[in-house]
Design a protein around this motif. Structure first.
Motif, PDB file in Angstrom:
ATOM      1  N   ALA A 104       0.823  -1.210   0.000  1.00 54.07           N
ATOM      2  CA  ALA A 104       0.000   0.000   0.000  1.00 54.07           C
ATOM      3  C   ALA A 104       0.857   1.260   0.000  1.00 54.07           C
ATOM      4  O   ALA A 104       0.504   2.277  -0.615  1.00 54.07           O
ATOM      5  N   ASP A 105       2.008   1.202   0.674  1.00 53.78           N
ATOM      6  CA  ASP A 105       2.900   2.366   0.764  1.00 53.78           C
ATOM      7  C   ASP A 105       3.804   2.527  -0.454  1.00 53.78           C
ATOM      8  O   ASP A 105       4.301   3.627  -0.729  1.00 53.78           O
ATOM      9  N   ALA A 106       4.066   1.428  -1.184  1.00 50.35           N
ATOM     10  CA  ALA A 106       5.089   1.434  -2.230  1.00 50.35           C
ATOM     11  C   ALA A 106       4.655   2.229  -3.449  1.00 50.35           C
ATOM     12  O   ALA A 106       3.480   2.258  -3.821  1.00 50.35           O
ATOM     13  N   ALA A 107       5.651   2.865  -4.071  1.00 52.04           N
ATOM     14  CA  ALA A 107       5.453   3.588  -5.328  1.00 52.04           C
ATOM     15  C   ALA A 107       6.310   2.941  -6.398  1.00 52.04           C
ATOM     16  O   ALA A 107       7.230   2.157  -6.105  1.00 52.04           O
ATOM     17  N   SER A 108       6.008   3.274  -7.642  1.00 54.48           N
ATOM     18  CA  SER A 108       6.779   2.722  -8.764  1.00 54.48           C
ATOM     19  C   SER A 108       8.272   2.998  -8.564  1.00 54.48           C
ATOM     20  O   SER A 108       8.664   4.107  -8.224  1.00 54.48           O
ATOM     21  N   GLY A 109       9.069   1.960  -8.749  1.00 53.62           N
ATOM     22  CA  GLY A 109      10.507   2.072  -8.539  1.00 53.62           C
ATOM     23  C   GLY A 109      10.959   1.520  -7.206  1.00 53.62           C
ATOM     24  O   GLY A 109      12.157   1.299  -6.995  1.00 53.62           O
ATOM     25  N   ASP A 110      10.005   1.279  -6.286  1.00 53.56           N
ATOM     26  CA  ASP A 110      10.346   0.691  -4.989  1.00 53.56           C
ATOM     27  C   ASP A 110      10.526  -0.822  -5.115  1.00 53.56           C
ATOM     28  O   ASP A 110      10.023  -1.446  -6.057  1.00 53.56           O
TER      29      ASP A 110
END
Length: 466
Positions: free
Chosen positions: A427-433
């Protein structure tokens, strides 16, 4: 199966009736021995007796009459923190204690070998971290190169369950410190030492005993070639002990990060490139950066060790490079499970100690780090240099709160369970994580082993992917 040699007519005791113990009993019987067996588990004894094994309590003096040797399973302590009562009894009676690895090395070569065009060889791999990957990678390279090969030991098939040798075969064995510590015969053609970090210290009476157990693979049998990681002082010491002098190329020094162009024979990785040097001249080079099955510096060290072992049995650099690209990696070891919405999910459940977790953290950027379980002595303070890569930690299991106290300014939450950790991290992750499971702890508080923990992580990620 490999029948055990020179045991015909003898009575031999087997302690521990798990996978390796039952295979050992069968191989001894195939060699003509009378087997008497024992296991502390009542259910295990009952199952073994149903298979026809003679069961006798080896902690009782009466059951040792006529026994000439005791073969014990690797998980059973023979010295520290205290010897199993049956092993202590054997020592008191002057009866030699061995394990299946010792039986394998004394039984693998047979008279049939005289008819082979190419003598079979054994490559044995030990070390703290990476030995499973190195073993599997060597086996994969040999397969891709068309060489007959089998893999066993601490990974895959038990050593005595392997098939008898064929012409030109190379057997690749992963050997743990539990296995090398006790084997009475250790005679590989090529021995590989990956690295050393604190582990199993209670079993070996400290770091010195742990290193001594690994060192036996090299000191006892004198391999034709020794591939030795020299990024720790123990490896440097071992390499020095094995060499007759600077020009002795029977030792191949391996490093991830050091340039080793002055050694008689070396293989090292720097900035994503593998280089082989012999007598001051470069003999091979491979770009490791695009090899998806071997991400990060720790896997580049694994690649160097596997490359060196394969060169030692005559493979060409181009053969090895081609096989690198088709290597899928091992489950639970820097294993990319999926990429969802630009977020990479990596299962490194095998990172059960701080050193392995540090290597996993250094392999990625912008990490959503899932850690915790049954923490080991010393905690995770040594991970501080890599915490700048961590966007947030999601802590699970028994040691979650202890780990939290050692994170400094790194954001974290106590997720308690892997289900919650994966849900919150995704839920917290963004693209590139990268959502990385690298627990730095054993699994036994919540799972029976690291494999089950990794499988659960994969199931949760697959559910996210729909």
């Amino acid at each position: 199966m490999i029948p055990v040699q020179a045991v015909e007519g003898q009575t031999i005791a087997v302690l521990g009736l798990g996978r390796s113990g039952r295979a050992t009993a069968a191989a001894l019987a195939a060699g003509g021995a009378q087997v008497v067996a024992w296991d502390d588990g009542a259910d295990t004894r009952q199952a073994a007796e149903a298979e026809g094994l003679r069961i006798a309590d080896l902690t009782r003096d009466a059951n040792w009459h006529g026994v000439t040797a005791l073969i014990t399973s690797p998980g059973i302590p023979h010295l520290y923190p205290a010897p199993h009562p049956a092993i202590l009894k054997a020592c008191q009676l002057g009866i030699p204690v061995d394990n299946d690895i010792g039986l394998f090395f004394r039984s693998y070569a047979t008279e049939d070998w005289q008819g082979f065009d190419r003598t079979p060889k054994v490559i044995a791999v030990t070390g703290s971290n990476g030995k499973s990957t190195v073993t599997a990678l060597i086996h994969h390279i040999l397969q891709e190169a068309g060489r007959p090969t089998q893999m066993g030991g601490n990974i895959g098939t038990g050593v005595l369950s392997l098939e008898p040798a064929c012409d030109g075969e190379v057997v690749v064995l992963e050997l743990s410190s539990y296995q090398t510590d006790l084997a009475r015969s250790l005679t590989p053609d090529v021995a590989v030492f990956t690295n050393l970090s604190p582990d199993h210290l209670d079993r070996h009476g400290g770091q010195g005993g742990y290193f001594a157990a690994k060192r036996r693979l090299f000191a006892e049998g004198g391999p034709d070639r020794a591939v030795i990681g020299v990024d720790e002082v123990e490896g440097m010491f071992l390499a020095g002990q094995m060499q007759m002098g600077p020009a002795d190329d029977r030792v191949i020094r391996v490093s991830s990060g050091q340039k080793l162009d002055q050694a008689a024979w070396s293989v090292f990785a720097r900035k994503g490139y593998l280089a082989e040097y012999r007598k001051g001249r470069q003999a091979g080079s491979i770009d490791l950066r695009a090899i998806t099955g071997l991400p990060g510096e720790h896997n580049h060290q694994n690649a160097c060790a596997a490359y060196a072992a394969c060169r030692a049995v005559g493979l060409a650099p181009r053969q090895i490079e081609a096989a690198f690209h088709s290597f899928p990696g091992l489950p639970h070891r820097s294993q990319t499970v999926a990429e969802i919405g630009g977020v990479r999910y990596v299962n490194d459940s095998k990172a059960t100690n701080v050193d392995a977790a540090l290597k996993a953290l250094n392999a990625f950027e912008r990490i959503r780090w899932i850690a915790g379980g049954m923490g080991k002595d010393g905690g995770i303070s040594l991970l501080a240099p890599a915490l700048g890569r961590v966007a947030k930690a999601y802590l699970i299991g028994h040691s979650a709160r202890d780990f939290a106290l050692q994170l400094g300014d790194t954001p974290y939450e106590i997720a308690e369970t892997l289900d919650q950790a994966v849900a919150h991290a995704s839920a917290d992750a963004a693209s590139g994580d990268t959502v990385l499971l690298a627990p730095a702890a054993a699994s036994f508080d919540q799972y029976p082993n690291f494999e089950k923990r990794g499988e659960h992580f994969m199931e949760l990620v697959e559910a996210l992917a729909g």
